[in-house]
Scaffold this active site. Structure first.
Site, mmCIF file in Angstrom:
data_model
loop_
_atom_site.group_PDB
_atom_site.id
_atom_site.type_symbol
_atom_site.label_atom_id
_atom_site.label_comp_id
_atom_site.label_asym_id
_atom_site.label_seq_id
_atom_site.Cartn_x
_atom_site.Cartn_y
_atom_site.Cartn_z
ATOM 1 N N GLY A 47 -14.375 -51.848 -7.384
ATOM 2 C CA GLY A 47 -14.306 -51.124 -8.630
ATOM 3 C C GLY A 47 -13.062 -50.251 -8.759
ATOM 4 O O GLY A 47 -12.595 -49.982 -9.860
ATOM 5 N N GLY A 49 -10.056 -50.723 -7.056
ATOM 6 C CA GLY A 49 -8.792 -51.380 -6.786
ATOM 7 C C GLY A 49 -8.889 -52.283 -5.569
ATOM 8 O O GLY A 49 -9.984 -52.593 -5.116
ATOM 9 N N ASP A 171 -22.789 -43.447 -7.400
ATOM 10 C CA ASP A 171 -22.942 -44.887 -7.655
ATOM 11 C C ASP A 171 -23.284 -45.580 -6.337
ATOM 12 O O ASP A 171 -22.585 -46.487 -5.905
ATOM 13 C CB ASP A 171 -21.623 -45.421 -8.245
HETATM 14 P P1 ADP Z 1 -16.658 -52.152 -4.034
HETATM 15 O O1 ADP Z 1 -15.999 -51.395 -5.146
HETATM 16 O O2 ADP Z 1 -17.250 -53.452 -4.450
HETATM 17 O O3 ADP Z 1 -17.572 -51.295 -3.225
HETATM 18 P P2 ADP Z 1 -14.419 -51.772 -2.268
HETATM 19 O O4 ADP Z 1 -13.252 -51.548 -3.159
HETATM 20 O O5 ADP Z 1 -15.014 -50.573 -1.608
HETATM 21 O O6 ADP Z 1 -15.517 -52.621 -3.030
HETATM 22 O O7 ADP Z 1 -14.036 -52.795 -1.124
HETATM 23 C C1 ADP Z 1 -13.682 -54.138 -1.358
HETATM 24 C C2 ADP Z 1 -13.925 -54.927 -0.090
HETATM 25 O O8 ADP Z 1 -13.178 -54.394 0.992
HETATM 26 C C3 ADP Z 1 -15.376 -54.933 0.309
HETATM 27 O O9 ADP Z 1 -15.803 -56.266 0.464
HETATM 28 C C4 ADP Z 1 -15.454 -54.207 1.629
HETATM 29 O O10 ADP Z 1 -16.261 -54.953 2.513
HETATM 30 C C5 ADP Z 1 -14.014 -54.163 2.119
HETATM 31 N N1 ADP Z 1 -13.719 -52.825 2.679
HETATM 32 C C6 ADP Z 1 -13.554 -51.672 1.995
HETATM 33 N N2 ADP Z 1 -13.304 -50.638 2.812
HETATM 34 C C7 ADP Z 1 -13.327 -51.131 4.072
HETATM 35 C C8 ADP Z 1 -13.161 -50.561 5.395
HETATM 36 N N3 ADP Z 1 -12.936 -49.247 5.561
HETATM 37 N N4 ADP Z 1 -13.263 -51.384 6.453
HETATM 38 C C9 ADP Z 1 -13.522 -52.699 6.281
HETATM 39 N N5 ADP Z 1 -13.690 -53.293 5.099
HETATM 40 C C10 ADP Z 1 -13.596 -52.537 3.994
#
Ligand code: ADP
Length: 323
Positions: A47, A49, A171
């Site tokens: 959501g 980026g 959220d």
């Molecule tokens: P959303 O908005 O759907 O929660 P994010 O922007 O947080 O998605 O993350 C996108 C993807 O990157 C997700 O599939 C998540 O598993 C991965 N991700 C995010 N942060 C981390 C992290 N700190 N370590 C490993 N994977 C991550």
């Protein structure tokens, strides 16, 4: 106006650091970090980026207290309608002061031109959502014990946010629970709802911000958020953990709009508990634990926020089920 409940105690295993221990990265350092990582660098898009995987060496990290080189997750924020730098920076510094084993640690940030980047510790096993719903043969199904462990960790992290500085997550959902190599749950993106553009996009949004299927009834009705609105979101995650079904799943629950709608208000409590247990697809847990978990889930999903337990109470109830 948003009303938040005041909770006084502070979680014992969490800490509020006196000063933020954040590193201010240069854009060049983060560019090098992603180049240093050999492999797929794009972890996903959410959501707020895109998220990239990178390797930051010891030398780059030294000014912070992290110590040695490590894999990081770099989140590039959508910057349209982003608030001004000073407000953004003070909010990020605040987030950098929160330390808890069940929160994804924010390591640093970079603000250059229009690039806004947040650098987090990398969590090896990715999100709970991926484990529950985007199964591929490489991902093992989660056992009941692991589901309970994940629920307990997430409850502790959320309780800390609520009790330490009265942060409302806003959220809360399965995609914001990340798992380390030992399936310890850590909550990601806390505080981002405040930083991001107003009305931050999710895949499925209600008319107000939030994710359909997880949003508490008071939020949908009035747009007001409470600490207890997070408890509702947590209840939806518990329901997903128990049943293996998505909050928003029109395929499996034909004719129903989401998982919670299927627990019709007219059903008696006993019938609701039974419905949850009947629909479960994993079937590995004892019926006693299942009844207790179903009961707790329903308490979190109470229509009136006042009737929902606090996250601290939810965590303690889950620990009793585990023992
Ligand atoms: P959303 O908005 O759907 O929660 P994010 O922007 O947080 O998605 O993350 C996108 C993807 O990157 C997700 O599939 C998540 O598993 C991965 N991700 C995010 N942060 C981390 C992290 N700190 N370590 C490993 N994977 C991550």
């Amino acid at each position: 106006e948003t009303v938040s409940e005041i909770v006084e105690e502070e979680s014992p295993d969490g800490r509020i650091l006196e000063t933020p221990n954040l590193k201010v990265f240069t854009f060049a350092e983060l560019k090098t970090a992603t180049k240093n990582f050999k492999g797929d660098t794009l972890l996903g898009e959410g959501g707020f980026g895109r998220v990239y995987k990178g390797w930051v060496d010891e030398k780059t990290l030294t000014p912070s207290k992290v110590g040695s080189g490590m894999i990081v997750a770099i989140k590039k924020l959508n910057h349209e309608s982003m608030q001004g730098f000073e407000e953004w920076q003070s909010e990020v510094n605040f987030l950098g002061r929160l330390y808890h084993p069940n929160l994804v640690k924010l390591l640093g940030y970079c603000w250059e031109d229009k690039e806004l980047l947040l650098v987090y510790e990398f969590l090896q096993k990715g999100s709970l959502e991926n484990h529950l719903f985007r199964r591929n043969p490489a991902i093992e199904p989660l056992s009941w014990e692991l589901r309970l462990k994940i629920a307990i960790g997430a409850a502790r992290g959320l309780a800390f946010l609520h009790t330490s500085e009265k942060v409302i997550y806003r959220d809360f959902k399965a995609s914001n629970i990340l798992l380390d190599g030992n399936y310890n749950a850590k909550i990601s993106d806390f505080g981002l709802a405040k930083l991001g553009p107003a009305g931050g996009e999710s895949h499925v949004t209600t008319r107000v911000m939030g994710t359909y299927g997880y949003a508490a009834p008071e939020y949908i009705a009035t747009g007001h958020l409470y600490v207890k609105s997070d408890v509702y979101g947590f209840g939806v995650v518990l329901l997903e953990l128990m049943t293996g079904l998505r909050a928003l799943d029109t395929k499996r629950l034909s004719g129903q709009q989401n998982l919670v709608d299927w627990l019709r208000p007219t059903l008696s409590l006993k019938k609701k508990v039974k419905t949850i247990m009947d629909v479960r697809i994993e079937g590995q847990y004892s019926s006693k634990a299942a009844i207790l978990s179903a009961d707790l889930t329903l308490k979190c999903l109470e229509h009136d926020p006042k009737n929902r337990p606090s996250m601290k109470e939810v965590g303690e109830a889950l620990e009793r089920i585990e023992s």
